[in-house]
Scaffold this motif. Structure first.
Motif, short mmCIF file in Angstrom:
data_model
loop_
_atom_site.label_atom_id
_atom_site.label_comp_id
_atom_site.label_asym_id
_atom_site.label_seq_id
_atom_site.Cartn_x
_atom_site.Cartn_y
_atom_site.Cartn_z
N LEU A 16 30.07 37.01 64.05
CA LEU A 16 28.70 36.79 63.59
C LEU A 16 28.53 37.26 62.15
O LEU A 16 27.95 36.56 61.31
N ALA A 17 29.06 38.43 61.83
CA ALA A 17 28.98 38.95 60.46
C ALA A 17 29.70 38.01 59.49
O ALA A 17 29.21 37.75 58.38
N LEU A 18 30.84 37.49 59.89
CA LEU A 18 31.58 36.55 59.06
C LEU A 18 30.76 35.30 58.79
O LEU A 18 30.65 34.85 57.65
N LEU A 19 30.17 34.74 59.85
CA LEU A 19 29.38 33.51 59.69
C LEU A 19 28.13 33.75 58.85
O LEU A 19 27.76 32.91 58.03
N GLN A 20 27.49 34.90 59.02
CA GLN A 20 26.31 35.20 58.22
C GLN A 20 26.68 35.38 56.75
O GLN A 20 25.96 34.93 55.86
N ALA A 21 27.81 36.01 56.49
CA ALA A 21 28.23 36.25 55.11
C ALA A 21 28.76 34.99 54.43
O ALA A 21 28.70 34.89 53.20
N SER A 22 29.24 34.04 55.20
CA SER A 22 29.87 32.86 54.61
C SER A 22 28.86 31.96 53.90
O SER A 22 29.22 31.28 52.94
N GLY A 23 27.64 31.93 54.39
CA GLY A 23 26.63 31.08 53.76
C GLY A 23 26.79 29.61 54.07
O GLY A 23 26.04 28.79 53.56
N GLY A 55 23.05 31.12 72.59
CA GLY A 55 21.98 30.76 71.66
C GLY A 55 22.07 31.44 70.31
O GLY A 55 21.12 31.39 69.54
N LEU A 56 23.22 32.05 70.00
CA LEU A 56 23.38 32.74 68.73
C LEU A 56 23.82 31.80 67.61
O LEU A 56 23.54 32.05 66.44
N LEU A 57 24.55 30.74 67.98
CA LEU A 57 25.12 29.82 67.00
C LEU A 57 24.71 28.39 67.30
O LEU A 57 24.53 28.02 68.46
N GLY A 58 24.60 27.62 66.24
CA GLY A 58 24.48 26.18 66.35
C GLY A 58 25.78 25.58 65.86
O GLY A 58 26.60 26.27 65.24
N ARG A 59 25.98 24.30 66.12
CA ARG A 59 27.19 23.68 65.64
C ARG A 59 26.90 22.25 65.21
O ARG A 59 25.99 21.60 65.72
N THR A 60 27.68 21.80 64.24
CA THR A 60 27.61 20.43 63.76
C THR A 60 29.02 19.87 63.71
O THR A 60 29.99 20.62 63.52
N VAL A 71 22.02 30.68 64.23
CA VAL A 71 20.75 29.97 64.34
C VAL A 71 19.63 30.68 63.59
O VAL A 71 18.57 30.11 63.36
N ALA A 72 19.85 31.94 63.23
CA ALA A 72 18.85 32.72 62.51
C ALA A 72 19.56 33.83 61.73
O ALA A 72 20.74 34.09 61.97
N LEU A 77 17.84 37.06 64.88
CA LEU A 77 18.66 37.21 66.08
C LEU A 77 18.23 38.43 66.90
O LEU A 77 18.20 38.38 68.13
N THR A 78 17.88 39.51 66.21
CA THR A 78 17.38 40.69 66.92
C THR A 78 16.08 40.36 67.64
O THR A 78 15.89 40.73 68.81
#
Length: 130
Positions: A16-23, A55-60, A71-72, A77-78
């Motif tokens: 999650l931290a990786l995905l949030q930081a990736s932008g 429900g934490l991630l969406g995908r395309t 997703v947020a 997310l919190t």
């Protein structure tokens, strides 16, 4: 050691931290490369799939793979986790009453300000109390 395991939830938090930081959304392969050694492709796919089911991630779709993104933001997310917990109890009034009862005076004041506001809330840089 090959048998060393991460604590429960640590890999999800790391992903999650990786995905949030990736932008940007990442495929499982991209996430695997950025996470570094010790993981298999199937482990990363499993973690991403489970996080999406929660429900934490969406995908395309990206080519033949899926790219995943939160997703947020972390605050959103919190808030989603808090709402899920509230919705899991049949007596919402009791849960909310206990929640407010256990707040610090600063958090209670902040909540009162948020609930009393008639205008749109600016939650991007809102006050925080500790």
């Amino acid at each position: 050691m090959a048998d060393e395991r991460r604590p429960v939830g640590a890999l999800e938090a790391e992903v999650l931290a990786l995905l949030q930081a990736s932008g940007e959304p990442l495929t499982a392969g991209e996430a695997l490369r950025r996470l570094g050694g010790g993981l298999s492709y199937s482990t990363v796919v499993t973690v991403l799939s489970r996080m999406r089911a929660k429900g934490l991630l969406g995908r395309t779709k990206r080519g033949r793979a899926f790219a995943y993104a939160p997703v947020a933001d972390s605050h959103g997310l919190t808030a989603r986790r808090m709402r899920r917990e509230l919705e899991s109890d049949s007596n919402r009034g009791a849960v909310l009453a206990r929640f407010v009862q256990d707040l610090s005076s600063g958090d209670e004041q902040l909540l009162r300000q948020l609930l009393g506001s008639d205008s749109e809330l600016d939650i991007t840089d809102g006050p925080s109390t500790g």
